[in-house]
Design an enzyme around this catalytic site. Structure first.
Site, PDB file in Angstrom:
ATOM      1  N   HIS A  59       2.411  14.475  -0.444  1.00 30.26           N
ATOM      2  CA  HIS A  59       3.338  14.648   0.870  1.00 30.26           C
ATOM      3  C   HIS A  59       4.893  14.948   1.412  1.00 30.26           C
ATOM      4  CE1 HIS A  59      -0.343  12.192   2.673  1.00 30.26           C
ATOM      5  NE2 HIS A  59      -0.037  11.153   1.851  1.00 30.26           N
TER       6      HIS A  59
ATOM      7  N   TYR B 159      -9.059  11.543   4.321  1.00 33.30           N
ATOM      8  CA  TYR B 159      -9.377  11.562   2.792  1.00 33.30           C
ATOM      9  C   TYR B 159     -11.025  12.336   1.645  1.00 33.30           C
ATOM     10  CZ  TYR B 159      -5.493   8.012   2.605  1.00 33.30           C
ATOM     11  OH  TYR B 159      -4.318   6.721   3.664  1.00 33.30           O
TER      12      TYR B 159
ATOM     13  N   GLU C 131      -3.881  14.746   3.073  1.00 32.72           N
ATOM     14  CA  GLU C 131      -3.827  13.932   1.767  1.00 32.72           C
ATOM     15  C   GLU C 131      -4.652  14.784   1.019  1.00 32.72           C
ATOM     16  OE1 GLU C 131      -3.360  10.635   1.702  1.00 32.72           O
ATOM     17  OE2 GLU C 131      -3.029  10.615   4.261  1.00 32.72           O
TER      18      GLU C 131
ATOM     19  N   HIS D 286      -6.866  -0.013   5.655  1.00 32.15           N
ATOM     20  CA  HIS D 286      -6.715   1.721   6.460  1.00 32.15           C
ATOM     21  C   HIS D 286      -7.080   0.924   8.000  1.00 32.15           C
ATOM     22  CE1 HIS D 286      -5.636   3.129   2.638  1.00 32.15           C
ATOM     23  NE2 HIS D 286      -5.277   4.398   3.307  1.00 32.15           N
TER      24      HIS D 286
ATOM     25  N   HIS E 281       0.271  11.528  -5.709  1.00 31.94           N
ATOM     26  CA  HIS E 281      -0.321  12.001  -4.309  1.00 31.94           C
ATOM     27  C   HIS E 281       0.476  12.350  -3.182  1.00 31.94           C
ATOM     28  CE1 HIS E 281      -3.343  10.760  -1.146  1.00 31.94           C
ATOM     29  NE2 HIS E 281      -2.118  10.249  -0.001  1.00 31.94           N
ATOM     30  N   GLU E 282       1.580  11.084  -3.921  1.00 28.39           N
ATOM     31  CA  GLU E 282       2.832  10.679  -2.551  1.00 28.39           C
ATOM     32  C   GLU E 282       3.437  11.834  -2.141  1.00 28.39           C
ATOM     33  OE1 GLU E 282       2.441   8.139  -0.549  1.00 28.39           O
ATOM     34  OE2 GLU E 282       0.270   7.118  -1.657  1.00 28.39           O
TER      35      GLU E 282
ATOM     36  N   HIS F 282       0.552  -1.111   0.317  1.00 33.91           N
ATOM     37  CA  HIS F 282      -0.261   0.230   0.019  1.00 33.91           C
ATOM     38  C   HIS F 282       1.166   1.287  -0.322  1.00 33.91           C
ATOM     39  CE1 HIS F 282      -3.649   1.906   0.644  1.00 33.91           C
ATOM     40  NE2 HIS F 282      -3.038   2.939   0.781  1.00 33.91           N
ATOM     41  N   ALA F 283       0.803   2.119  -1.096  1.00 28.29           N
ATOM     42  CA  ALA F 283       2.056   3.291  -1.288  1.00 28.29           C
ATOM     43  C   ALA F 283       1.584   4.070   0.070  1.00 28.29           C
ATOM     44  CB  ALA F 283       1.283   4.082  -2.320  1.00 28.29           C
TER      45      ALA F 283
HETATM   46  O1  X8Z Z   1      -3.978   5.624   0.896  1.00 30.02           O
HETATM   47  C1  X8Z Z   1      -4.208   6.419   0.151  1.00 30.02           C
HETATM   48  C2  X8Z Z   1      -3.286   6.556  -0.430  1.00 30.02           C
HETATM   49  C3  X8Z Z   1      -1.585   6.728   0.771  1.00 30.02           C
HETATM   50  S1  X8Z Z   1      -2.423   7.343   2.035  1.00 30.02           S
HETATM   51  C4  X8Z Z   1      -2.215   5.835  -1.705  1.00 30.02           C
HETATM   52  N1  X8Z Z   1      -5.073   6.823  -0.676  1.00 30.02           N
HETATM   53  C5  X8Z Z   1      -6.734   5.918   0.341  1.00 30.02           C
HETATM   54  C6  X8Z Z   1      -7.082   4.803  -0.072  1.00 30.02           C
HETATM   55  O2  X8Z Z   1      -5.677   4.168  -1.202  1.00 30.02           O
HETATM   56  O3  X8Z Z   1      -7.698   3.876  -0.127  1.00 30.02           O
HETATM   57  C7  X8Z Z   1      -5.563   7.762  -1.655  1.00 30.02           C
HETATM   58  C8  X8Z Z   1      -7.039   7.539  -1.658  1.00 30.02           C
HETATM   59  C9  X8Z Z   1      -7.394   6.805  -0.735  1.00 30.02           C
HETATM   60 ZN    ZN Z   2      -2.066   9.914   1.360  1.00 28.96          ZN
END
Ligand code: X8Z
Ligand code: ZN
Length: 611
Positions: free
Chosen positions: A383, A517, A407, A507, A379-380, A349-350
């Site tokens: 941050h 988000y 975010e 998450h 997105h990354e 997960h990024a």
């Molecule tokens: O978790 C993330 C990022 C890292 S903060 C990749 N996002 C959420 C997800 O993937 O569920 C970005 C959009 C929503």
């Molecule tokens: Zn993020």
């Protein structure tokens, strides 16, 4: 620290420092500092030193664990997590001594941030703190190493299954991938329930009714007001979601027939091009019939132009340098993980990391050459550029104005990946003309609008769980009730009380709050609208790119540099000229699409029965 695990911040910060202090009890801290302004200042100086020292050590430990996932690194991460929790609890307890002291705004803010710094607090009990740390690291590792194996021994990891969900149009294959990934989470359920218990005890000791209240307290307003505010914004954008839901549901029925048709009007969750039905952009080819073709496919453009993961990240960096930000340091390129290694488990997960609160910033991403990942790269990097911009702030103020801001930055930048920008960087030969506008907007809406109710569901579920309104036996039903109510999406096969579908979303085991988000999806359009106005743009918002605009870059930097030193409305005002998070900008962006969708939906039976 990593942008989400440590909570962009408040969390982060607080997780640190205790290492130097491990022999001090909270009583000693109490005795050491009088409840005066001078006492608070001395306490905070000490606390911030601890935080910085712990921060580097913890970030290194967590980085190694996320990049080399083994029993040993998971145990080490648990240990570092435990030390961080102990430190944070001790600091939060110390901060409480200044509750009634007469302090400057700055000191008061630091004290308050210390009190709310933990995402998953433990009570003041060594055994429970250790148990909690073991559980949280274990959940993260279970997710990161999760695999679905068929009876014949063929196994699939998260990336494999996510790819199938994105690209397959075979309902049986989609169903297998969907259900397969959800086999990794039932074993997490008991641990999750125990974690909730311990974290709630910890929250109570910190003065919050439960952990959900603690999470909702991080927005410079009373926790209850935050719930009302989130619901208000959802109310603004829900009609647009409803129009999109109706349109997409109809197209899926046309394509898949019975498989997509439900009596309730809800959409089966495996047909939306995403493992969690959270962003639907991958089904664009299925829904973009006449009049809604964007004119190009970014994934194909990237592939056709020989892009690899490294070049995608370079392109992201170029956007920021074009705005006037300094290039990324050499160490970013040496130390980041940009593609998935073949020989070991990594947390795919990024995420974006700031190891030393100075220049050692990195990303960790199993990047693939797709439009989705091109946006995620931005997105990354958002941050990382935020982290570097606020590095001169004192440790407690090194964070996003609120977690939604953190975010939103990279996503805001990615809204400028327009046809004109793609042409400028040589990916597109010709900009599609205005006849493609609806297609461009639909493509965006499938990700940005579809996401809004999903992001609410994730934390509304956790708020219910932390509040004790939902017991472990009811976890899965409560999850689907919310999915039904907000998203109008339903499970494609029967779910049992022993299932733990929330746990199949990173998450949840990763304990990253999700409301950030939702806010980010609102804020990024506010930033975009304002930035385009600053740039003197007069056309439609979805055609506006701020690339190379140094004035916008400078204004953005001014906001980023503030970190969380001021309440978030001050930061928002500094850039966007308003003190309210509000859905009007996202509605303005998609206004032409809303009109078009409502025309398409005319005469159709829209809506769903969530009961
Ligand atoms: O978790 C993330 C990022 C890292 S903060 C990749 N996002 C959420 C997800 O993937 O569920 C970005 C959009 C929503
Ligand atoms: Zn993020």
């Amino acid at each position: 620290m990593n942008d989400f695990t440590k909570g962009l911040l408040a969390g982060i910060v607080v997780l640190v420092g205790y290492v130097l202090y491990t022999t001090n009890s909270s009583k000693e801290i109490d005795a050491g500092y009088p409840a005066t302004e001078a006492g608070a200042e001395a306490f905070l100086t000490e606390a911030e030193k601890e935080i910085s020292d712990y921060g580097l050590y913890a970030a290194q430990t967590f980085w190694v664990q996320a990049n080399f996932m083994t029993v040993d690194t998971t145990a080490l991460a648990a240990k570092a997590g435990q030390e961080g929790t102990e430190m944070a609890i001790r600091l939060a307890a110390g901060a409480r001594n200044f509750n009634d002291a007469n302090l400057s705004d700055e000191l008061r803010r630091k004290i308050d941030l210390l009190r709310m710094g933990l995402t998953i607090p433990a009570p003041d009990d060594a055994e429970k703190t250790a148990e909690l740390a073991k559980i949280t690291s274990g959940l993260d590792a279970t997710y990161g190493t999760g695999e679905y194996c068929r009876e014949d021994g063929t196994c699939f990891n998260d990336r494999d299954l996510i790819r199938i969900m994105a690209t397959s149009r075979n309902p049986d294959e989609l169903l297998e991938a969907w259900a397969g990934w959800r086999t990794i989470s039932p074993p997490m359920k008991d641990d999750y329930a125990r974690m909730v218990e311990i974290a709630n005890e910890g929250s109570l000791e910190l003065g919050f009714a439960d952990t959900g209240v603690l999470w909702r307290s991080g927005y410079d307003m009373p926790a209850d007001d935050f719930t009302v505010e989130a619901d208000r914004i959802w109310g603004q954008v829900k009609p647009l979601y409803d129009s999109l839901h109706c349109f997409v549901g109809d197209k899926l029925e046309a394509h898949y027939g019975d498989v997509a048709t439900t009596e309730s009007g809800m959409i089966p969750a495996h047909l939306l091009g995403n493992m969690w039905a959270q962003q639907w952009g991958n089904i664009m080819p299925l829904v973009a019939s006449e009049g809604a073709d964007p004119g190009f496919d970014l994934t194909k453009l990237l592939e056709g132009n020989g892009y690899d993961a490294h070049r995608m990240v370079k392109a992201g960096e170029n956007f920021f340098t074009g705005l006037g930000f300094d290039a990324l340091p050499e160490t970013f390129w040496e130390r980041s993980l940009i593609t998935k290694p073949r020989d070991r488990d990594v947390q795919c997960h990024a995420s974006a990391w700031d190891l030393d609160s100075k220049d050692d910033i990195r990303i960790k991403m199993c990047t693939e050459v797709t439009a989705d990942d091109f946006r995620t790269v931005h997105h990354e990097l958002g941050h990382n550029f935020y982290q570097r911009a606020y590095k001169e702030q004192s440790p407690i103020f090194q964070g996003g104005a609120n977690d939604g801001f953190h975010e939103a930055i990279g996503d805001f930048i990615a809204l400028s990946i327009t046809p004109s920008y793609l042409k400028e960087i040589g990916l597109l030969q010709e900009e599609p003309d205005a006849s493609k506008d609806i297609g461009l907007l639909l493509d965006q809406a499938l990700d940005k609008i579809a996401f809004l109710p999903f992001s609410l569901v994730v934390d509304k579920w956790r708020w219910q769980v932390f509040a004790g309104d939902v017991t472990p036996e009811q976890y899965n039903d409560a999850w689907w009730n919310l999915r039904h109510e907000y998203q109008g999406v339903t499970a494609p096969i029967e779910r049992a009380a022993t299932d733990f579908d929330p746990g199949a979303k990173y998450h949840i085991p990763g304990n990253t709050p999700y409301m950030r988000y939702f806010l980010a999806h609102i804020l990024q359009f506010q930033f975009h609208q304002k930035a385009c106005e600053m740039a003197g743009w007069e056309g439609p918002l979805h055609r506006c790119s701020i690339n190379n605009n140094k004035d916008v870059g400078a204004a953005l930097n001014d906001m980023l540099e503030m970190g969380q030193s001021k309440p978030w409305p001050d930061a928002l005002e500094a850039f966007a000229g308003t003190r309210q998070m509000d859905g009007s900008a996202i509605l303005a962006y998609f206004a032409p699409l809303k009109v078009w969708l409502d025309e398409q939906n005319e005469g159709k039976a829209c809506g769903w029965d969530a009961s």
